[in-house]
Scaffold this active site. Structure first.
Site, PDB file in Angstrom:
ATOM      1  CB  CYS A  70      -0.865  -0.013   1.261  1.00 51.38           C
ATOM      2  SG  CYS A  70      -1.847   1.472   1.510  1.00 51.38           S
ATOM      3  CB  CYS A 189      -2.861   4.764  -5.766  1.00 50.84           C
ATOM      4  SG  CYS A 189      -4.314   4.156  -4.877  1.00 50.84           S
TER       5      CYS A 189
HETATM    6  N1  DGL Z   1      -3.915   1.122  -1.169  1.00 47.59           N
HETATM    7  C1  DGL Z   1      -3.832   2.546  -1.099  1.00 47.59           C
HETATM    8  C2  DGL Z   1      -2.541   3.032  -1.779  1.00 47.59           C
HETATM    9  O1  DGL Z   1      -1.866   2.312  -2.520  1.00 47.59           O
HETATM   10  C3  DGL Z   1      -5.031   3.248  -1.641  1.00 47.59           C
HETATM   11  C4  DGL Z   1      -6.330   3.022  -0.892  1.00 47.59           C
HETATM   12  C5  DGL Z   1      -6.498   3.788   0.399  1.00 47.59           C
HETATM   13  O2  DGL Z   1      -6.555   5.035   0.394  1.00 47.59           O
HETATM   14  O3  DGL Z   1      -6.589   3.119   1.426  1.00 47.59           O
HETATM   15  O4  DGL Z   1      -2.155   4.153  -1.575  1.00 47.59           O
END
Ligand code: DGL
Length: 270
Positions: A70, A189
């Protein structure tokens, strides 16, 4: 041991999918903190606390190696966890993020030294990509742009809709207004690969658009080659278990959008 993959929710599945395709022989545990997602708009302290809890949970599930798949959690929590918390868990525990491997590759791809980044507000405000790129490629300038509506678009199954075109074009135009020399854009993201076709459609053809999954998979493969002491401990049963902090039926329904096939998950408390 299994390899743990953590994300705030569904997005890390786009990373695990590439890891599984590159290294299908290993066993993985995926943990999505769906009950507390999205992380993208949360403060540093909250993201750090949640990420640490998730990492501890994966350690307790026999994952000595955890990938924080993430961007927001990697940007806001990884360094503190590696420096302050990891020593308490013992020398056999490792936590890796996804920002470093992606900057290593993205920085090499730009010929104009102008790299565009699409990410959540949390990742953009952390300036993590700017900081990492400057360390490795001092002549490369990073132009980051937050796309707060893209995660909800994807999670609501609207990634292919006509309505998505409006919100994708709006952000692509806004990023390119920041610098006309951008020749490479990193989708920083984990949700954004689901919008890849739309982003491609609204971005001039000479600009390269880079997904993270393949880069992270290759980097993990190199890491395991360089660390045989860890690689030898890895279970090789080609099994994947999915855990979510939310309702598992809800997770299963949405997760298939990211995974491309049905998923059966279990709910856990962290
Ligand atoms: N998984 C998050 C990222 O890669 C995006 C989703 C979220 O905001 O939790 O930044």
């Amino acid at each position: 041991m299994k390899i743990g993959i953590f994300d705030s929710g569904f997005g890390g599945l786009t990373i695990l999918k590439e890891i599984k395709s590159r290294m299908p022989e290993y066993s993985y545990i995926y943990l999505g903190d769906n009950a507390r997602a999205p992380y993208g708009t949360r403060s540093f302290d909250t993201i750090y606390k949640y990420t640490l809890q998730a990492v501890e949970k994966l350690f307790s599930l026999d994952c000595n190696l955890v990938i924080v798949a993430c961007n927001t959690a990697s940007a806001k929590a990884l360094r503190t966890i590696q420096q302050n918390d990891l020593p308490k868990f013992g020398a056999d525990k490792r936590v890796l993020g996804i920002i470093r491997p992606c900057t290593e590759i993205a920085g090499q791809l730009t010929n104009t030294n102008s790299l565009g980044i699409f990410a959540t507000g949390g990742t953009v405000s952390s300036k993590s990509y700017e900081i990492e790129i400057k360390k490795l490629f001092p002549s490369v300038n990073v132009f980051s742009h937050a796309c707060p509506l893209w995660v909800p678009l994807v999670e609501n199954g609207e990634a292919q809709s006509d309505g998505a075109d409006f919100f994708v074009k709006q952000e692509v135009d806004a990023l390119l207004r920041k610098n006309s020399e951008i020749d490479t854009i990193l989708l920083a993201c984990t949700h954004y690969p689901l919008l890849f076709e739309k982003i491609r459609k609204h971005t001039p053809a000479h600009i390269r658009i880079v997904n993270q999954g393949g880069i992270v998979a290759e980097s993990l493969c190199n890491y395991l080659q360089k660390h045989p002491e860890i690689e030898q401990q890895c279970e090789k049963n080609a099994k994947i278990q999915f855990f979510t902090t939310e309702n598992s039926e809800h997770f299963n329904a949405i997760a298939s959008l990211f995974w491309g096939e049905e998923i059966w998950s279990e709910t856990v408390e962290i």
